[in-house]
Design a protein around this motif. Structure first.
Motif, PDB file in Angstrom:
ATOM      1  N   ILE A 268       0.849  -1.200   0.000  1.00 57.47           N
ATOM      2  CA  ILE A 268       0.000   0.000   0.000  1.00 57.47           C
ATOM      3  C   ILE A 268       0.883   1.248   0.000  1.00 57.47           C
ATOM      4  CG2 ILE A 268      -1.578   1.376   1.423  1.00 57.47           C
ATOM      5  CD1 ILE A 268      -2.942  -1.316   2.202  1.00 57.47           C
TER       6      ILE A 268
ATOM      7  N   VAL B 161      -5.049  -0.355  -7.667  1.00 56.46           N
ATOM      8  CA  VAL B 161      -5.453  -0.918  -6.371  1.00 56.46           C
ATOM      9  C   VAL B 161      -6.153  -2.257  -6.583  1.00 56.46           C
ATOM     10  CG1 VAL B 161      -7.089  -0.610  -4.460  1.00 56.46           C
ATOM     11  CG2 VAL B 161      -5.572   1.267  -5.118  1.00 56.46           C
TER      12      VAL B 161
ATOM     13  N   LEU C 116      -7.905  -5.281  -3.958  1.00 60.23           N
ATOM     14  CA  LEU C 116      -8.780  -4.623  -2.993  1.00 60.23           C
ATOM     15  C   LEU C 116      -9.748  -3.687  -3.705  1.00 60.23           C
ATOM     16  CD1 LEU C 116      -6.106  -3.495  -0.371  1.00 60.23           C
ATOM     17  CD2 LEU C 116      -7.807  -5.293  -0.042  1.00 60.23           C
TER      18      LEU C 116
ATOM     19  N   TYR D 180      -9.257  -0.172   0.351  1.00 57.49           N
ATOM     20  CA  TYR D 180      -7.886   0.335   0.252  1.00 57.49           C
ATOM     21  C   TYR D 180      -7.728   1.621   1.069  1.00 57.49           C
ATOM     22  CZ  TYR D 180      -3.805   2.616  -1.756  1.00 57.49           C
ATOM     23  OH  TYR D 180      -2.619   3.266  -1.918  1.00 57.49           O
TER      24      TYR D 180
END
Length: 77
Positions: A13, A31, A37, A42
């Motif tokens: 991330i 993402v 996700l 996220y």
């Protein structure tokens, strides 16, 4: 007490947040494709990560930049 490292997903991330994205939708696509996700999830995880001392120790430049962005958005409300 020593802080541990962020886990693999948390590191991914933060790495995604360090990148630039060319236009609207590109980040959300990354993402989904790279992390698997939904964007809402996220951003929930990212927001929690910004308050995590492990994330700050791992990537202070990114975390501090994102904290400033978050604070300026809160101030606008």
């Amino acid at each position: 007490m020593e802080l541990g490292e962020p886990d693999e997903r948390e590191r991914r991330i933060l790495a995604l947040e360090r990148r630039g994205f060319p236009g609207p939708g590109a980040k959300e696509r990354a993402v989904r494709e790279e992390l698997g996700l939904a964007p809402v999830r996220y951003y929930q995880l990212l927001n929690a990560l910004l308050d995590d001392p492990r994330a700050l120790a791992h990537d202070p430049v990114t975390v501090n930049r994102l904290r400033r962005v978050r604070e300026s958005r809160r101030a606008e409300r």
